[in-house]
Design a protein around this motif. Structure first.
Motif, PDB file in Angstrom:
ATOM      1  N   LEU A  74       0.839  -1.187   0.000  1.00  0.00           N
ATOM      2  CA  LEU A  74       0.000   0.000   0.000  1.00  0.00           C
ATOM      3  C   LEU A  74       0.876   1.240   0.000  1.00  0.00           C
ATOM      4  N   ASP A  75       0.869   1.968  -1.091  1.00  0.00           N
ATOM      5  CA  ASP A  75       1.600   3.224  -1.198  1.00  0.00           C
ATOM      6  C   ASP A  75       0.723   4.195  -1.968  1.00  0.00           C
ATOM      7  N   ALA A  76       1.264   5.390  -2.258  1.00  0.00           N
ATOM      8  CA  ALA A  76       0.465   6.407  -2.938  1.00  0.00           C
ATOM      9  C   ALA A  76      -0.013   5.908  -4.302  1.00  0.00           C
ATOM     10  N   PHE A  77       0.835   5.181  -5.007  1.00  0.00           N
ATOM     11  CA  PHE A  77       0.492   4.696  -6.340  1.00  0.00           C
ATOM     12  C   PHE A  77      -0.694   3.722  -6.293  1.00  0.00           C
ATOM     13  N   HIS A  78      -0.597   2.712  -5.434  1.00  0.00           N
ATOM     14  CA  HIS A  78      -1.664   1.715  -5.381  1.00  0.00           C
ATOM     15  C   HIS A  78      -2.932   2.272  -4.730  1.00  0.00           C
ATOM     16  N   LEU A  79      -2.784   3.217  -3.807  1.00  0.00           N
ATOM     17  CA  LEU A  79      -3.976   3.809  -3.213  1.00  0.00           C
ATOM     18  C   LEU A  79      -4.702   4.691  -4.232  1.00  0.00           C
ATOM     19  N   ALA A  80      -3.957   5.371  -5.091  1.00  0.00           N
ATOM     20  CA  ALA A  80      -4.577   6.171  -6.150  1.00  0.00           C
ATOM     21  C   ALA A  80      -5.331   5.264  -7.128  1.00  0.00           C
ATOM     22  N   ARG A  81      -4.755   4.125  -7.432  1.00  0.00           N
ATOM     23  CA  ARG A  81      -5.454   3.165  -8.282  1.00  0.00           C
ATOM     24  C   ARG A  81      -6.720   2.658  -7.609  1.00  0.00           C
ATOM     25  N   ALA A  82      -6.621   2.359  -6.323  1.00  0.00           N
ATOM     26  CA  ALA A  82      -7.788   1.869  -5.587  1.00  0.00           C
ATOM     27  C   ALA A  82      -8.886   2.933  -5.529  1.00  0.00           C
ATOM     28  N   GLN A  83      -8.489   4.195  -5.363  1.00  0.00           N
ATOM     29  CA  GLN A  83      -9.480   5.273  -5.311  1.00  0.00           C
ATOM     30  C   GLN A  83     -10.196   5.420  -6.645  1.00  0.00           C
ATOM     31  N   PHE A  84      -9.436   5.364  -7.721  1.00  0.00           N
ATOM     32  CA  PHE A  84     -10.076   5.466  -9.033  1.00  0.00           C
ATOM     33  C   PHE A  84     -10.991   4.268  -9.277  1.00  0.00           C
ATOM     34  N   GLY A  85     -10.533   3.083  -8.879  1.00  0.00           N
ATOM     35  CA  GLY A  85     -11.371   1.907  -9.025  1.00  0.00           C
ATOM     36  C   GLY A  85     -12.650   2.008  -8.204  1.00  0.00           C
ATOM     37  N   PHE A  86     -12.543   2.569  -7.004  1.00  0.00           N
ATOM     38  CA  PHE A  86     -13.706   2.741  -6.135  1.00  0.00           C
ATOM     39  C   PHE A  86     -14.732   3.667  -6.775  1.00  0.00           C
ATOM     40  N   THR A  87     -14.289   4.797  -7.279  1.00  0.00           N
ATOM     41  CA  THR A  87     -15.218   5.759  -7.870  1.00  0.00           C
ATOM     42  C   THR A  87     -15.805   5.248  -9.177  1.00  0.00           C
ATOM     43  N   VAL A  88     -15.002   4.534  -9.971  1.00  0.00           N
ATOM     44  CA  VAL A  88     -15.524   3.984 -11.223  1.00  0.00           C
ATOM     45  C   VAL A  88     -16.546   2.889 -10.931  1.00  0.00           C
ATOM     46  N   ALA A  89     -16.287   2.061  -9.916  1.00  0.00           N
ATOM     47  CA  ALA A  89     -17.223   0.989  -9.577  1.00  0.00           C
ATOM     48  C   ALA A  89     -18.581   1.556  -9.191  1.00  0.00           C
ATOM     49  N   PHE A  90     -18.590   2.680  -8.462  1.00  0.00           N
ATOM     50  CA  PHE A  90     -19.854   3.332  -8.147  1.00  0.00           C
ATOM     51  C   PHE A  90     -20.485   3.924  -9.401  1.00  0.00           C
ATOM     52  N   HIS A  91     -19.643   4.492 -10.261  1.00  0.00           N
ATOM     53  CA  HIS A  91     -20.170   5.213 -11.412  1.00  0.00           C
ATOM     54  C   HIS A  91     -20.740   4.282 -12.469  1.00  0.00           C
ATOM     55  N   ILE A  92     -20.052   3.196 -12.767  1.00  0.00           N
ATOM     56  CA  ILE A  92     -20.380   2.409 -13.957  1.00  0.00           C
ATOM     57  C   ILE A  92     -21.762   1.778 -13.890  1.00  0.00           C
ATOM     58  N   ILE A  93     -22.249   1.478 -12.682  1.00  0.00           N
ATOM     59  CA  ILE A  93     -23.547   0.814 -12.591  1.00  0.00           C
ATOM     60  C   ILE A  93     -24.692   1.762 -12.964  1.00  0.00           C
ATOM     61  N   PHE A  94     -24.527   3.066 -12.713  1.00  0.00           N
ATOM     62  CA  PHE A  94     -25.618   3.999 -12.998  1.00  0.00           C
ATOM     63  C   PHE A  94     -25.748   4.307 -14.483  1.00  0.00           C
ATOM     64  N   PRO A  95     -24.651   4.578 -15.226  1.00  0.00           N
ATOM     65  CA  PRO A  95     -24.814   4.719 -16.675  1.00  0.00           C
ATOM     66  C   PRO A  95     -25.341   3.453 -17.344  1.00  0.00           C
ATOM     67  N   ALA A  96     -24.881   2.284 -16.885  1.00  0.00           N
ATOM     68  CA  ALA A  96     -25.394   1.043 -17.461  1.00  0.00           C
ATOM     69  C   ALA A  96     -26.897   0.933 -17.234  1.00  0.00           C
ATOM     70  N   PHE A  97     -27.336   1.269 -16.034  1.00  0.00           N
ATOM     71  CA  PHE A  97     -28.763   1.253 -15.712  1.00  0.00           C
ATOM     72  C   PHE A  97     -29.515   2.265 -16.564  1.00  0.00           C
ATOM     73  N   SER A  98     -28.936   3.458 -16.745  1.00  0.00           N
ATOM     74  CA  SER A  98     -29.597   4.507 -17.526  1.00  0.00           C
ATOM     75  C   SER A  98     -29.694   4.136 -19.004  1.00  0.00           C
ATOM     76  N   ILE A  99     -28.645   3.526 -19.552  1.00  0.00           N
ATOM     77  CA  ILE A  99     -28.662   3.140 -20.973  1.00  0.00           C
ATOM     78  C   ILE A  99     -29.791   2.158 -21.241  1.00  0.00           C
ATOM     79  N   GLY A 100     -29.851   1.119 -20.420  1.00  0.00           N
ATOM     80  CA  GLY A 100     -30.887   0.115 -20.627  1.00  0.00           C
ATOM     81  C   GLY A 100     -32.280   0.628 -20.321  1.00  0.00           C
ATOM     82  N   LEU A 101     -32.418   1.396 -19.234  1.00  0.00           N
ATOM     83  CA  LEU A 101     -33.744   1.851 -18.828  1.00  0.00           C
ATOM     84  C   LEU A 101     -34.286   2.905 -19.787  1.00  0.00           C
ATOM     85  N   ALA A 102     -33.435   3.757 -20.345  1.00  0.00           N
ATOM     86  CA  ALA A 102     -33.897   4.742 -21.324  1.00  0.00           C
ATOM     87  C   ALA A 102     -34.478   4.042 -22.549  1.00  0.00           C
TER      88      ALA A 102
END
Length: 477
Positions: A4-32
């Motif tokens: 765990l260092d700055a590099f891997h924590l930055a990757r984990a943070q981006f992965g965390f935010t993308v994981a939250f984000h990706i489900i909503f556009p996918a839901f919006s694409i299909g539901l629209a």
């Protein structure tokens, strides 16, 4: 596991935010798209049941769409905070493509979203349906541009590298229509359709299990099961094409997905069903194999060559344990979704689609499966690309900003707290809306057009009255 260092924590943070984000556009694409179909069926048939479902799901769509926009904005800021070197080196190529997404797709969605949500009593029914189509088209166009950027990072083309290490475009047609975009865009759009199909079927199954069915509940369950039965096998076929494309352009990702360390010999490569990839000992422990199956799947030949991770130095290998298992979870869930689609066809043939409690329980249990498969597929794709942000060109270690561990840890902690509170509340609201069944005369979007509106009859526009003056509510099953 990496330290765990700055590099891997930055990757984990981006992965965390993308994981939250990706489900909503996918839901919006299909539901629209689902809303577009519902409104089109209502206008074509005049059946109240389609209007009730449209009004029921548009409230849920508005919340999911809003959360997708907010999470996307937060994610984009990280290009300037945690990944500024990536933005500096790759920005001349990907920046214009991302701008196209804003200037076309986002403006299209934003421009017609208000009409779609609030304009039914102010505009004609055809114009309102046009707005719904534009929102649905905008979500698809947005997916295309974003996936074009991500596909370029996986299979870069149409660019050069200057003496300062910055990339510049040489052919934007090749940048946009790079070698993997034509398999990745359909794969993602089909995944979005499956997400909505299984969420809709899960909601319908919940209400079918709880009490007497209504025309609206039966209709949305029938439509969702048709979608699952049709799209799931197509998605499996598209996944096969995606695998062939990945084998050609990202062989080490395939090696990590398969858990193969040595390239296959003249006898072909076995398919490792289960095992534990060991990065230190460069082997996969406790393997359960099917001879020749990997060669058949990946090359469509009995003895086709499959790459191994030992073909590149250890520093150029993706982290196989995660890629190996996320890929298997995704594939396993895909075949379970296909199985549920077949089960629904059998129940439909037997006339038990709305009475089979086993089918309804399975549909309810499987409702989050496409979301889990989507996240696992994204992890397979992105972790399998490592150690590069732009595959074979720019390493992830050379893309991070000069930022210390405390700064990333603080922002990560704030993101985690805010995300779980804000998005947790949003999801709870959506679940509470889903817990209530759609009812006849569902409220949420007004349809009573004023009599002064030219060309539109007052009352329910588009409804076809029966001989008694009542609107038909029978579903098309």
């Amino acid at each position: 596991m990496p330290a765990l260092d700055a590099f891997h924590l930055a990757r984990a943070q981006f992965g965390f935010t993308v994981a939250f984000h990706i489900i909503f556009p996918a839901f919006s694409i299909g539901l629209a798209s689902y809303l577009m179909v519902l409104e089109g069926l209502w206008l074509r048939t005049g059946k109240q049941v389609y209007l009730d479902l449209f009004r029921y799901w548009i409230k849920i769509f508005s919340i999911g769409f809003a959360m997708g926009v907010v999470s996307g904005l937060v994610m984009s800021y990280q290009f300037g905070t945690n990944w500024s070197r990536y933005a500096d080196k790759a920005g001349p190529v990907i920046g214009p493509v991302m701008a196209y997404e804003v200037l076309t797709a986002f403006f299209l969605e934003a421009g017609f979203l208000g009409v779609m949500l609030f304009g039914m009593e102010r505009v004609g029914r055809k114009l309102h349906f046009f707005a719904t189509c534009m929102v649905a088209g905008g979500t698809f166009l947005s997916a295309f541009w974003i996936l074009s950027v991500n596909s370029w990072m996986q299979t870069p083309a149409g660019f050069g590298v200057g003496p300062d290490g910055r990339m510049f475009p040489t052919d934007y047609w090749q940048v946009i229509f790079n070698p993997s975009v034509f398999v990745r865009v359909p794969h993602m759009v089909l995944a979005s359709y499956l997400v909505v199909a299984f969420i809709v079927s899960g909601v319908a199954a919940w209400h079918l299990l709880r009490g007497p069915s209504t025309p609206a509940v039966r209709t949305m369950f029938s439509m969702a099961m048709w979608m699952a039965a049709i799209v799931a096998p197509i998605q499996i076929g598209m996944g096969d094409l995606h695998g062939l494309n990945t084998l050609e352009h990202q062989p080490m990702k395939i090696a990590a997905m398969e858990g193969d360390w040595d390239p296959s010999g003249p006898d072909g490569a076995p398919l490792i069903l289960f095992g534990l990839p060991n990065m230190e000992k460069e082997r996969t422990d406790y393997k359960i194999e099917i001879p020749h199956a990997s060669s058949v799947i990946l090359t469509h030949t009995w003895n086709g060559r499959v790459p191994g991770l030992k073909e590149v130095p250890p520093g150029d290998r993706p982290y196989a344990p995660v890629v190996f298992w996320t890929f298997r979870v995704m594939v396993g869930l895909g075949f379970l979704m296909f199985g549920l689609g077949l089960f629904s066809l059998l129940a439909r043939w037997r006339g038990t689609l709305f009475t089979s409690r086993a089918l309804h329980r399975m549909a309810l249990l499987m409702s989050p499966a496409p979301l889990v498969a989507l996240l696992c597929g994204w992890m397979t794709t992105e972790i399998g690309r490592q150690p590069y942000t732009v595959y074979g060109v720019l390493r992830t270690a050379d893309s991070i900003s000069p930022i210390a561990l405390p700064g990333i840890a603080t922002s990560f902690a704030i993101f985690a707290v805010v995300y779980f509170i804000v998005f947790g509340a949003g999801v709870m609201i959506i679940l509470r809306l889903m817990a209530k069944p759609p009812r006849a005369g569902e409220t949420g979007v007004r349809t009573d057009l004023p009599t002064r509106t030219a060309g539109i009859h007052p009352g329910l526009p588009g409804a076809v009255p029966s001989g008694t003056g009542e609107v038909s509510t029978q579903p098309a099953e």
